[in-house]
Write a protein that holds these residues in place. Structure first.
Motif, PDB file in Angstrom:
ATOM      1  N   LEU A  78     -10.288   3.136  10.388  1.00 57.45           N
ATOM      2  CA  LEU A  78     -10.721   2.088  11.561  1.00 57.45           C
ATOM      3  C   LEU A  78     -10.515   2.629  12.640  1.00 57.45           C
ATOM      4  CD1 LEU A  78      -8.310  -0.553  10.070  1.00 57.45           C
ATOM      5  CD2 LEU A  78     -10.862  -0.643  10.138  1.00 57.45           C
ATOM      6  N   GLY A  79     -10.726   4.159  12.830  1.00 55.88           N
ATOM      7  CA  GLY A  79     -10.784   4.743  14.094  1.00 55.88           C
ATOM      8  C   GLY A  79      -9.273   5.085  15.054  1.00 55.88           C
TER       9      GLY A  79
ATOM     10  N   ASN B 104      -5.040   6.591   5.350  1.00 51.98           N
ATOM     11  CA  ASN B 104      -6.732   6.685   5.245  1.00 51.98           C
ATOM     12  C   ASN B 104      -7.357   5.472   5.736  1.00 51.98           C
ATOM     13  OD1 ASN B 104      -6.671   9.172   3.927  1.00 51.98           O
ATOM     14  ND2 ASN B 104      -6.656   8.112   1.869  1.00 51.98           N
ATOM     15  N   THR B 105      -6.770   4.205   5.714  1.00 49.22           N
ATOM     16  CA  THR B 105      -7.186   3.040   6.125  1.00 49.22           C
ATOM     17  C   THR B 105      -7.208   3.216   7.797  1.00 49.22           C
ATOM     18  OG1 THR B 105      -6.589   1.733   4.394  1.00 49.22           O
ATOM     19  CG2 THR B 105      -7.278   0.607   6.514  1.00 49.22           C
TER      20      THR B 105
ATOM     21  N   ASP C 205      -7.721  -8.072  11.870  1.00 51.43           N
ATOM     22  CA  ASP C 205      -8.983  -8.506  12.367  1.00 51.43           C
ATOM     23  C   ASP C 205      -9.792  -7.689  11.363  1.00 51.43           C
ATOM     24  OD1 ASP C 205      -8.102  -9.689  14.528  1.00 51.43           O
ATOM     25  OD2 ASP C 205      -8.447  -7.928  15.730  1.00 51.43           O
ATOM     26  N   ASN C 206      -9.236  -6.941  10.429  1.00 53.94           N
ATOM     27  CA  ASN C 206     -10.245  -6.371   9.541  1.00 53.94           C
ATOM     28  C   ASN C 206      -9.942  -7.016   8.133  1.00 53.94           C
ATOM     29  OD1 ASN C 206     -12.053  -3.913  10.518  1.00 53.94           O
ATOM     30  ND2 ASN C 206     -10.115  -4.056  11.864  1.00 53.94           N
ATOM     31  N   GLY C 207      -9.393  -8.038   7.945  1.00 53.34           N
ATOM     32  CA  GLY C 207      -9.125  -8.757   6.637  1.00 53.34           C
ATOM     33  C   GLY C 207      -8.266  -7.990   5.789  1.00 53.34           C
ATOM     34  N   ILE C 208      -7.093  -7.342   6.357  1.00 51.95           N
ATOM     35  CA  ILE C 208      -6.052  -6.789   5.582  1.00 51.95           C
ATOM     36  C   ILE C 208      -4.837  -7.398   6.151  1.00 51.95           C
ATOM     37  CG2 ILE C 208      -4.907  -4.516   5.040  1.00 51.95           C
ATOM     38  CD1 ILE C 208      -7.492  -3.085   5.905  1.00 51.95           C
ATOM     39  N   LEU C 209      -4.210  -8.273   5.232  1.00 46.57           N
ATOM     40  CA  LEU C 209      -3.068  -9.023   5.339  1.00 46.57           C
ATOM     41  C   LEU C 209      -1.832  -8.527   4.916  1.00 46.57           C
ATOM     42  CD1 LEU C 209      -4.760 -12.615   4.814  1.00 46.57           C
ATOM     43  CD2 LEU C 209      -4.332 -11.404   7.108  1.00 46.57           C
TER      44      LEU C 209
ATOM     45  N   MET D 113       0.964  -1.373   0.008  1.00 46.97           N
ATOM     46  CA  MET D 113       0.055   0.221  -0.153  1.00 46.97           C
ATOM     47  C   MET D 113       0.904   1.120  -0.066  1.00 46.97           C
ATOM     48  SD  MET D 113      -2.806  -1.052   3.157  1.00 46.97           S
ATOM     49  CE  MET D 113      -4.136   0.314   2.682  1.00 46.97           C
ATOM     50  N   ALA D 114       0.522   2.526  -0.450  1.00 46.54           N
ATOM     51  CA  ALA D 114       1.014   3.564  -0.306  1.00 46.54           C
ATOM     52  C   ALA D 114       0.696   4.236   1.007  1.00 46.54           C
ATOM     53  CB  ALA D 114       0.510   4.704  -1.286  1.00 46.54           C
ATOM     54  N   ALA D 115       1.615   4.772   1.265  1.00 41.22           N
ATOM     55  CA  ALA D 115       1.369   5.708   2.802  1.00 41.22           C
ATOM     56  C   ALA D 115       0.303   6.395   2.938  1.00 41.22           C
ATOM     57  CB  ALA D 115       2.612   6.453   3.182  1.00 41.22           C
TER      58      ALA D 115
END
Length: 170
Positions: A99-100, A94-95, A157-161, A87-89
């Protein structure tokens, strides 16, 4: 009295137990059945202990390594962490915002209060020269190894590996 009885008869029984055996032959069958079941449970428990000991032996070096990493005083940029996820920074920021975890204040990403005192980040001030020659300073957020582990857990936990796990999942 106990040891001589065991040597002579292979077992020790109180006089009450001996009387019950003579009066009720089914009683000795129940005793033998209970003894057999207890022996099986003990053997099963010993097998489980052996398996768990082997697992602990396998996991101990990994746990020691994690302890060393988490105790590290070094910190990394979000760009370095984002690279682990391909991913880009900006996308990673943003992610984390979605996710708070953090929000942007004066061009710096700051953790929300729930996470602020957990040792996940530290600020770093650096000097730079703008293209017009003026000197400036800027504050950036760096992630500790503890924070990096926290991000990994939340993202997973949010499906991002991370890439490494994406490749292993295929």
């Amino acid at each position: 009295e106990v040891l001589p009885a065991i040597r002579k008869h292979g077992a020790y029984m109180t006089s009450d137990t001996a009387e019950r055996i003579l009066a009720d032959p089914d009683f000795i069958i129940r005793l033998a059945t209970n003894f057999k079941q207890e022996r099986q449970r003990r053997m099963q428990a010993e097998g489980q202990v052996s398996q768990l000991s082997a697992q602990v032996s396998d996991l101990k070096p990994k746990a020691d390594y994690c302890d060393i990493i988490l105790a590290s005083k070094s910190a990394v940029t979000i760009t370095q962490i984002a690279a682990d996820y391909n991913m880009a920074a900006k996308a990673m920021n943003n992610t984390r915002h979605e996710l708070g975890i953090e929000w942007k204040v004066n061009d710096q990403w700051i953790l929300y209060a729930d996470y602020m005192s957990k040792g996940y980040t530290r600020s770093s001030t650096f000097n730079f020269t703008k293209s017009d020659g003026t000197e400036r300073t800027k504050i950036s957020t760096l992630w500790t190894q503890k924070g990096r582990l926290f991000l990994y857990s939340v993202l997973k936990d949010n499906g991002i590996l991370p890439l490494m796990e994406q490749q292993n999942a295929v």
